[in-house]
Design a protein around this motif. Structure first.
Motif, PDB file in Angstrom:
ATOM      1  N   ASP A  35      -3.833   4.077  -6.292  1.00  0.00           N
ATOM      2  CA  ASP A  35      -2.794   3.234  -6.878  1.00  0.00           C
ATOM      3  C   ASP A  35      -3.437   1.925  -7.321  1.00  0.00           C
ATOM      4  O   ASP A  35      -3.912   1.146  -6.495  1.00  0.00           O
ATOM      5  N   THR A  41       3.099  -4.548  -7.535  1.00  0.00           N
ATOM      6  CA  THR A  41       2.444  -4.237  -6.271  1.00  0.00           C
ATOM      7  C   THR A  41       1.934  -5.516  -5.610  1.00  0.00           C
ATOM      8  O   THR A  41       1.724  -6.524  -6.278  1.00  0.00           O
ATOM      9  N   THR A  49      -3.120   6.938  -2.334  1.00  0.00           N
ATOM     10  CA  THR A  49      -1.684   7.024  -2.030  1.00  0.00           C
ATOM     11  C   THR A  49      -1.294   8.359  -1.401  1.00  0.00           C
ATOM     12  O   THR A  49      -0.138   8.739  -1.452  1.00  0.00           O
ATOM     13  N   LEU A  50      -2.240   9.064  -0.843  1.00  0.00           N
ATOM     14  CA  LEU A  50      -1.948  10.393  -0.312  1.00  0.00           C
ATOM     15  C   LEU A  50      -1.944  10.429   1.222  1.00  0.00           C
ATOM     16  O   LEU A  50      -2.302  11.429   1.827  1.00  0.00           O
ATOM     17  N   ASP A  93       2.705  11.546  -6.725  1.00  0.00           N
ATOM     18  CA  ASP A  93       1.640  10.577  -6.431  1.00  0.00           C
ATOM     19  C   ASP A  93       0.455  10.713  -7.389  1.00  0.00           C
ATOM     20  O   ASP A  93      -0.219   9.724  -7.687  1.00  0.00           O
ATOM     21  N   ASN A 154      12.397   6.408   1.333  1.00  0.00           N
ATOM     22  CA  ASN A 154      11.416   6.295   0.256  1.00  0.00           C
ATOM     23  C   ASN A 154      11.355   4.862  -0.291  1.00  0.00           C
ATOM     24  O   ASN A 154      10.274   4.338  -0.602  1.00  0.00           O
ATOM     25  N   ASN A 204      -3.315   2.409   7.514  1.00  0.00           N
ATOM     26  CA  ASN A 204      -2.520   1.688   6.526  1.00  0.00           C
ATOM     27  C   ASN A 204      -2.491   0.185   6.793  1.00  0.00           C
ATOM     28  O   ASN A 204      -2.621  -0.631   5.872  1.00  0.00           O
ATOM     29  N   GLY A 215       2.577   6.942   0.169  1.00  0.00           N
ATOM     30  CA  GLY A 215       2.954   7.619  -1.061  1.00  0.00           C
ATOM     31  C   GLY A 215       4.242   8.423  -0.901  1.00  0.00           C
ATOM     32  O   GLY A 215       4.786   8.553   0.200  1.00  0.00           O
ATOM     33  N   ASP A 216       4.736   8.971  -1.998  1.00  0.00           N
ATOM     34  CA  ASP A 216       5.932   9.821  -1.933  1.00  0.00           C
ATOM     35  C   ASP A 216       5.678  11.076  -1.101  1.00  0.00           C
ATOM     36  O   ASP A 216       6.602  11.633  -0.513  1.00  0.00           O
ATOM     37  N   THR A 217       4.418  11.493  -1.055  1.00  0.00           N
ATOM     38  CA  THR A 217       4.062  12.650  -0.232  1.00  0.00           C
ATOM     39  C   THR A 217       4.520  12.459   1.204  1.00  0.00           C
ATOM     40  O   THR A 217       5.048  13.382   1.834  1.00  0.00           O
TER      41      THR A 217
END
Length: 379
Positions: A35, A41, A49-50, A93, A154, A204, A215-217
């Motif tokens: 990202d 941001t 982002t995974l 992602d 989310n 993180n 991420g969205d994952t």
């Protein structure tokens, strides 16, 4: 031995995620699956982002290894639903997925879990005078809850540690309750999710060279799991009659979900009032307010998670109230706190502008002086 399985699931999930995430980080950097910083941001360099890959693998390994100790009738549909959202999240992602396609996927998953897995809200426990709900209204209302909460979780994934910190709080709370009530299978699943999230949190929040985002994952999978655990929490307590059963479970579930639910309601209301789409991206979320007040990511996350935990405590203190007054009192407390933060952030923003304006004027005057000196020198 079976009583120890939930705690073993935490250890297995933590260890698996902790070992998997560095591999994901290396691959993400090699393939440029990162990202990049932009005007929306708060990070200054490219970050993978995974992180959800490590969370999902850690949770799945722990759950599948220990599933033979318990019979969990909803486990197959839950894992299938998480798998669908996992792949949707990976695609979003890496390649970016349209909101409509994500919504279709969420509707499909919500139907699978409510219809096939039979994880649904069957009673409102007296909220607005409603108790038992007929089958199809139960399915439809449960699907709405799934879609709303998946998106709410989310949306809070905006600063380091916030979504994962909330996930650890909710998973641990539900896990402890399931354990006390003797539902060790669901306790195992909750502790497995908490373990995977805790491993991710270390990278993180405290990672430098090995930093990674969920991420969205991760956030979609987390949202699905927390929603499923929430509905099971309400139903299990409604069916329990022992000394540890909770007769105000719906109100308590709202307090556990206070951070994503009330932040989403507030932001969506503001966007709609301004004539915008409720999904229009902006910097109005509660974590943005904290950053505007000058708090760091770590401080903002710590404060918001602590406030969410305090709201759970307030919910227990309001136990004697009727369920409807209980929920109204909770809403009043939460919206008052959000309103306070909003006013403080607006004052901070206006103060920063007033400080920045004289500096800008001073810079312009310095440029004028420099130009005049250069002009005099040339002449």
């Amino acid at each position: 031995m079976k009583n120890l399985i939930p705690f073993i699931s935490f250890i297995i999930a933590f260890y698996t995620s902790y070992k998997i995430i560095p591999v994901v980080i290396r691959i993400a950097h090699l393939k440029n699956l990162v990202d990049e910083p932009n005007n929306r941001t708060s990070h200054k360099k490219a970050v993978p982002t995974l992180g959800g890959v490590g969370i999902f693998i850690g949770f799945s390994v722990a759950s599948l290894l220990l599933a033979s100790y318990y019979f969990v009738p909803e486990f197959n549909s839950l894992l299938l639903g998480m798998l669908v959202l996992f792949f949707l999240g990976i695609k979003d992602d890496i390649l970016v997925l349209s909101p409509k396609k994500k919504l279709v996927g969420q509707i499909l998953v919500a139907f699978m879990i409510t219809f096939l897995g039979d994880v649904r809200i069957t009673s409102f426990e007296g909220i607005l005078g409603i108790y038992d709900i007929p089958y199809w209204p139960s399915i439809l209302s449960s699907m709405f809850i799934f879609i709303a909460l998946i998106n709410a979780v989310n949306l809070i994934d905006g600063i380091d540690g916030l979504a994962s910190g909330f996930g650890i709080l909710a998973s641990t709370f539900f896990g402890v309750d399931f354990y006390i009530l003797g539902h060790f299978a669901w306790a195992m699943l909750c502790f497995a999710m908490a373990g995977a999230l805790f491993a991710f949190l270390l990278y993180n929040v405290f990672g430098n060279a090995n930093k990674i985002f969920m991420g969205d994952t991760g956030s979609l999978v987390l949202g699905l799991f927390i929603t499923t655990a929430t509905l099971k929490f309400i139903n299990i307590n409604a069916a329990s009659s022992g000394p540890f059963s909770i007769n105000f479970a719906p109100a308590l579930a709202i307090s556990v979900l206070a951070l994503p639910v009330f932040d989403t309601l507030r932001v969506f209301s503001i966007r709609i009032a301004n004539g915008q789409s409720p999904f229009h991206p902006d910097k109005r979320h509660i974590h943005h307010l904290m950053l505007r007040l000058g708090f760091s990511h770590k401080a903002s996350t710590s404060i918001l998670i602590s406030v969410n935990a305090a709201i759970i405590g307030i919910c227990f203190a309001l136990q004697p109230l009727n369920i409807n007054y209980h929920i109204l009192a909770l809403c009043a407390v939460v919206f008052s706190l959000i309103g306070l933060l909003w006013n403080l952030s607006r004052r901070a923003a206006s103060k920063n502008k007033s400080i920045a304006k004289p500096k800008k004027i001073e810079e312009i005057e310095q440029m004028k002086d420099l130009k005049s000196k250069i002009f005099e020198h040339v002449n």
